[in-house]
Design an enzyme around this catalytic site. Structure first.
Site, PDB file in Angstrom:
ATOM      1  NE  ARG A  24     -10.504 -19.905 -22.439  1.00 32.67           N
ATOM      2  CZ  ARG A  24     -10.727 -20.793 -21.477  1.00 32.67           C
ATOM      3  NH1 ARG A  24     -11.920 -20.957 -20.978  1.00 32.67           N
ATOM      4  NH2 ARG A  24      -9.726 -21.524 -21.005  1.00 32.67           N
ATOM      5  CD  GLU A  29      -3.833 -23.485  -6.507  1.00 30.43           C
ATOM      6  OE1 GLU A  29      -2.747 -23.980  -6.132  1.00 30.43           O
ATOM      7  OE2 GLU A  29      -4.832 -24.158  -6.831  1.00 30.43           O
ATOM      8  CD  GLN A  47      -6.535  -6.999   8.423  1.00 33.45           C
ATOM      9  OE1 GLN A  47      -6.741  -7.189   9.613  1.00 33.45           O
ATOM     10  NE2 GLN A  47      -6.013  -5.883   7.952  1.00 33.45           N
ATOM     11  CG  ASN A  49      -4.777  -5.455   4.574  1.00 35.80           C
ATOM     12  OD1 ASN A  49      -5.828  -5.370   5.193  1.00 35.80           O
ATOM     13  ND2 ASN A  49      -3.641  -5.799   5.166  1.00 35.80           N
ATOM     14  NE  ARG A  60      -0.721   3.247  -1.230  1.00 37.57           N
ATOM     15  CZ  ARG A  60      -1.788   3.956  -0.886  1.00 37.57           C
ATOM     16  NH1 ARG A  60      -2.035   4.203   0.375  1.00 37.57           N
ATOM     17  NH2 ARG A  60      -2.598   4.441  -1.817  1.00 37.57           N
ATOM     18  CG  HIS A  63       3.716   1.317   6.670  1.00 38.07           C
ATOM     19  ND1 HIS A  63       2.802   1.395   5.660  1.00 38.07           N
ATOM     20  CD2 HIS A  63       4.090   2.595   6.936  1.00 38.07           C
ATOM     21  CE1 HIS A  63       2.624   2.661   5.314  1.00 38.07           C
ATOM     22  NE2 HIS A  63       3.399   3.410   6.065  1.00 38.07           N
ATOM     23  CE  LYS A  73       2.893  -5.542   6.205  1.00 35.54           C
ATOM     24  NZ  LYS A  73       3.305  -4.163   5.953  1.00 35.54           N
ATOM     25  CG  HIS A 120       6.234  -4.163   2.907  1.00 35.89           C
ATOM     26  ND1 HIS A 120       4.988  -3.650   2.605  1.00 35.89           N
ATOM     27  CD2 HIS A 120       6.685  -4.769   1.791  1.00 35.89           C
ATOM     28  CE1 HIS A 120       4.704  -3.950   1.347  1.00 35.89           C
ATOM     29  NE2 HIS A 120       5.706  -4.622   0.833  1.00 35.89           N
ATOM     30  CG  ASP A 144       0.824   1.112  12.292  1.00 34.68           C
ATOM     31  OD1 ASP A 144       1.454   0.402  11.494  1.00 34.68           O
ATOM     32  OD2 ASP A 144       0.361   2.232  11.992  1.00 34.68           O
ATOM     33  CE  LYS A 170       1.955   4.686   9.885  1.00 38.44           C
ATOM     34  NZ  LYS A 170       1.192   3.464   9.730  1.00 38.44           N
TER      35      LYS A 170
END
Length: 184
Positions: A24, A29, A47, A49, A60, A63, A73, A120, A144, A170
């Site tokens: 299937r 987890e 949080q 994202n 990207r 940061h 993170k 990162h 930031d 940026k």
């Protein structure tokens, strides 16, 4: 069950959750506070994202957020594949300015834990890539920061992509590590 593998710089980890599969599909987890704690990872995530990139070559980063709003993170890919890069920006660290790459993909089901004190970034390797990541502090515009993705002092070996890179304004205007505000 999860496998935790050091990526060569203190605190930077690859996390590989156990996949349970059959005809299937699969179940895994991706985060369990108790299992993470048993592996020595005691973080409180506040949080989540979600990032979508339509094309290969979307870059990207790099940061980070400064203290007191620095973030750990935990990142994974749910569709597609990225080359993830973490750069040690702790001036007192013996690995200051060193970077570590890790391919993170939906197919592998692996994750990367990027601790505070690291810049990162990532580049998408295929179109239609989706990245999910948890952070230990909420976004704070005042804290930031970013570092130029192609800083010659760091010398990241980004993959050569036929499409080239797509970056935000940026990220194109980010300062070099030598003049960036980083961790002590």
């Amino acid at each position: 069950m999860l496998e935790v593998r050091s990526l060569g710089i203190e605190g930077l980890l690859e996390i590989i959750p156990k996949r349970h599969g059959d005809a299937r599909g699969f179940f895994m987890e991706t985060y369990n506070a108790e299992r993470f704690s048993q592996a020595g990872i005691d973080l409180v995530f506040v949080q989540d994202n979600h990032s979508y990139s339509a094309a290969a070559g979307v870059l990207r980063g790099l940061h980070y957020q400064l203290a007191p709003r620095a973030q750990d993170k935990l990142l994974r890919v749910i569709r597609g594949s990225i080359l993830d890069v973490a750069v040690d920006i702790r001036r007192a660290s013996k690995t200051f300015g060193k970077w570590v790459p890790l391919e993170v993909s939906a197919q592998k089901g692996n994750q990367i834990l990027v601790p505070r004190g690291f810049a990162h970034g990532f580049v998408t390797l295929v179109p239609d890539t989706e990245v999910l990541y948890k952070v230990t502090d909420t976004y704070s515009p005042e804290h930031d920061r970013s570092i130029r993705f192609d800083d010659p002092a760091i010398d990241i070996e980004w993959p050569s992509l036929a499409s080239g890179f797509q970056l935000s304004d940026k990220d194109l205007k980010a300062p070099l590590l030598a003049v960036a505000e980083v961790f002590a």
